[in-house]
Motif scaffolding. Structure first.
Motif, mmCIF file in Angstrom:
data_model
loop_
_atom_site.group_PDB
_atom_site.id
_atom_site.type_symbol
_atom_site.label_atom_id
_atom_site.label_comp_id
_atom_site.label_asym_id
_atom_site.label_seq_id
_atom_site.Cartn_x
_atom_site.Cartn_y
_atom_site.Cartn_z
ATOM 1 N N UNK A 41 0.815 -1.217 0.000
ATOM 2 C CA UNK A 41 0.000 0.000 0.000
ATOM 3 C C UNK A 41 0.846 1.265 0.000
ATOM 4 N N UNK A 42 2.019 1.237 0.630
ATOM 5 C CA UNK A 42 2.787 2.464 0.849
ATOM 6 C C UNK A 42 4.041 2.526 -0.018
ATOM 7 N N UNK A 43 4.361 1.454 -0.737
ATOM 8 C CA UNK A 43 5.583 1.437 -1.546
ATOM 9 C C UNK A 43 5.704 2.630 -2.501
ATOM 10 N N UNK A 44 4.648 3.026 -3.244
ATOM 11 C CA UNK A 44 4.815 4.195 -4.116
ATOM 12 C C UNK A 44 5.223 5.455 -3.344
ATOM 13 N N UNK A 45 4.636 5.648 -2.162
ATOM 14 C CA UNK A 45 4.998 6.809 -1.346
ATOM 15 C C UNK A 45 6.435 6.686 -0.867
ATOM 16 N N UNK A 46 6.845 5.483 -0.501
ATOM 17 C CA UNK A 46 8.234 5.255 -0.119
ATOM 18 C C UNK A 46 9.171 5.654 -1.254
ATOM 19 N N UNK A 47 8.818 5.256 -2.478
ATOM 20 C CA UNK A 47 9.651 5.598 -3.631
ATOM 21 C C UNK A 47 9.801 7.094 -3.822
ATOM 22 N N UNK A 48 8.688 7.812 -3.729
ATOM 23 C CA UNK A 48 8.732 9.275 -3.866
ATOM 24 C C UNK A 48 9.553 9.886 -2.734
ATOM 25 N N UNK A 49 9.422 9.324 -1.526
ATOM 26 C CA UNK A 49 10.108 9.876 -0.357
ATOM 27 C C UNK A 49 11.628 9.747 -0.448
ATOM 28 N N UNK A 50 12.111 8.748 -1.201
ATOM 29 C CA UNK A 50 13.562 8.589 -1.323
ATOM 30 C C UNK A 50 14.102 9.217 -2.602
ATOM 31 N N UNK A 51 13.239 9.987 -3.297
ATOM 32 C CA UNK A 51 13.710 10.757 -4.437
ATOM 33 C C UNK A 51 13.402 10.202 -5.807
ATOM 34 N N UNK A 52 12.602 9.152 -5.915
ATOM 35 C CA UNK A 52 12.230 8.618 -7.223
ATOM 36 C C UNK A 52 11.085 9.434 -7.809
ATOM 37 N N UNK A 53 10.972 9.427 -9.145
ATOM 38 C CA UNK A 53 9.805 10.059 -9.758
ATOM 39 C C UNK A 53 8.631 9.085 -9.727
ATOM 40 N N UNK A 54 7.437 9.531 -10.181
ATOM 41 C CA UNK A 54 6.253 8.689 -10.018
ATOM 42 C C UNK A 54 6.340 7.404 -10.837
ATOM 43 N N UNK A 55 6.963 7.447 -11.999
ATOM 44 C CA UNK A 55 7.134 6.236 -12.792
ATOM 45 C C UNK A 55 8.065 5.243 -12.129
ATOM 46 N N UNK A 56 9.156 5.739 -11.571
ATOM 47 C CA UNK A 56 10.105 4.863 -10.883
ATOM 48 C C UNK A 56 9.501 4.296 -9.606
ATOM 49 N N UNK A 57 8.706 5.119 -8.923
ATOM 50 C CA UNK A 57 8.043 4.631 -7.709
ATOM 51 C C UNK A 57 7.064 3.509 -8.047
ATOM 52 N N UNK A 58 6.318 3.663 -9.156
ATOM 53 C CA UNK A 58 5.398 2.609 -9.579
ATOM 54 C C UNK A 58 6.151 1.355 -10.010
#
Length: 423
Positions: free
Chosen positions: A219-236
């Protein structure tokens, strides 16, 4: 068309479309909530609402399907899901998001109960493996690829919600066009937590821990990705990696669990998840993007396969006539975990920063590994005798996907009894 697969192509096509929309939604929702200014704690509350709704839907579904039948149940619920997703585009407050996500949990649980029950009723011992393989591969690939669609739109606009809603609506077409007779309606499921815990504690605790950990991470992995500096595509793409790892490792792990005491596999998967969680933590701190992707794939391969091994372990122990209640009980254990897990995961992130999610994951999975190892030392068991089938915690009819031939035959007898009752 007399081939086994001709019996399930409509429901498989419908479920695949549904899962494409569901996978896109899993990536989109947390990113949209974060972009709207909601805190990590709020996102955790919304994820917990989904778990609560899903667990409620699993127990409401049999009665609803008995009342209207599989086809009408799928059609009405998929339509409701499409409307709920469209409504999410205008959600702003935590309460609104939680109510809508909880409602979507109820509808998805009922839909998956209908699809799993349909597949189960059509799968007999002569072609069970082929049918389940095609069904599971199609749905897993859908969940794996769909989050990448997040890169095709702006999370702040309504276009991606409209796309997910459209996919839900399109899933109605194969069902509406089917010419096959729908299966007999399912029975209700009795939950026997105490008796199953006494017989197979590793399976019950393992299912609970799966929900406790997998719920917040997915549930939170995309937010984790954004929080560590990834863009939305990389977070997905992190969600893609989770599902890809699960798809690649499910059969090797299944083979392994068919030749050893399955509890060793559960303990190994839990310990592996704990180690990989630490790798993700350090990779995110050092900015090693490629390592993060590979670590997420490993995490998905380990963590997302634990539930199916727990199911197989329980089915090795219980009597065939108790298979339905056993799977329902394991589902209940998972549902409790997936309801409260996001709250703990979000709390860990709020307190310890983005890496707190995987500190939480490492600690909880290590506790599971220790628990199972202690059980192995207390109670010796013979190695499993084959028949692993990879399943996901979706609904109670997953029971007929059980991993032993005698259980499969028992399930078929249950279906026969249901047909007699229907007449």
């Amino acid at each position: 068309m007399n081939s086994p697969l001709s019996l399930i192509w409509t429901i498989t096509a419908a479920t695949t479309l549904l899962q494409i929309g569901n996978g896109l939604l899993q990536a989109l929702m947390p990113l949209r909530m974060q972009a709207s200014g909601l805190s990590i704690s709020s996102i955790g509350i919304v994820a917990a609402a989904y778990g609560l709704g899903f667990s409620s839907g699993c127990f409401l579904a049999p009665a609803f399907i008995r009342h209207v039948g599989y086809i009408r149940a799928f059609a009405s619920l998929a339509a409701i899901a499409a409307v709920v997703i469209l409504t999410m585009a205008s959600a702003e407050s935590t309460l609104t998001w939680a109510l809508l996500r909880g409602l979507s949990g109820v509808t998805f649980a009922c839909v998956f109960t209908a699809t799993d029950g349909w597949i189960s009723a059509r799968a007999t011992s002569s072609h069970r493996g082929r049918i389940l393989s095609v069904y599971m591969i199609c749905t897993k690939i859908a969940l794996m690829l769909s989050p990448l669609g997040i890169a095709l739109g702006d999370i702040r606009s309504d276009g991606l919600f409209m796309a997910a809603s459209a996919l839900m609506s399109l899933s109605l077409l194969p069902i509406a066009a089917t010419t096959t007779q729908e299966p007999p309606a399912p029975r209700s499921v009795r939950i026997r937590v105490k008796s199953l815990f006494l017989a197979a504690p590793s399976a019950v605790v393992g299912s609970f821990i799966v929900g406790l950990v997998n719920g917040p991470v997915v549930a939170i992995t995309p937010v984790f990705g954004i929080s560590i500096g990834l863009n939305q595509g990389e977070a997905a793409a992190l969600l893609f990696a989770l599902q890809a790892g699960s798809l690649l490792l499910q059969w090797p792990l299944g083979w392994l669990s068919d030749h050893w005491d399955r509890r060793y596999v559960i303990a190994g998967l839990a310990a592996g998840t704990s180690v990989v969680s630490v790798v993700i933590l350090f990779a995110s701190m050092s900015g090693a993007g490629a390592l993060i992707i590979w670590a997420f794939a490993a995490w998905g391969g380990f963590a997302l396969c634990i539930y199916s091994v727990c199911v197989a372990h329980a089915c090795d122990i219980i009597e065939p006539e108790h298979i339905i209640s056993t799977i329902g009980t394991l589902l209940f254990s998972w549902a409790v975990g997936v309801t409260i897990g996001p709250l703990f995961g979000a709390m860990a992130m709020s307190t310890l920063g983005p890496g707190g999610l995987f500190i939480y994951s490492a600690v909880v999975c290590l506790l599971l590994a220790v628990f199972v190892i202690v059980r192995i030392r207390q109670q010796k068991r013979e190695p499993a005798k084959g028949g692993f089938v990879d399943v996901t915690p979706t609904s109670s009819p997953t029971a007929v996907m059980a991993p032993r031939g005698d259980v499969a035959e028992a399930s078929e007898r249950t279906m026969a009894e249901e047909t007699t009752d229907a007449k």
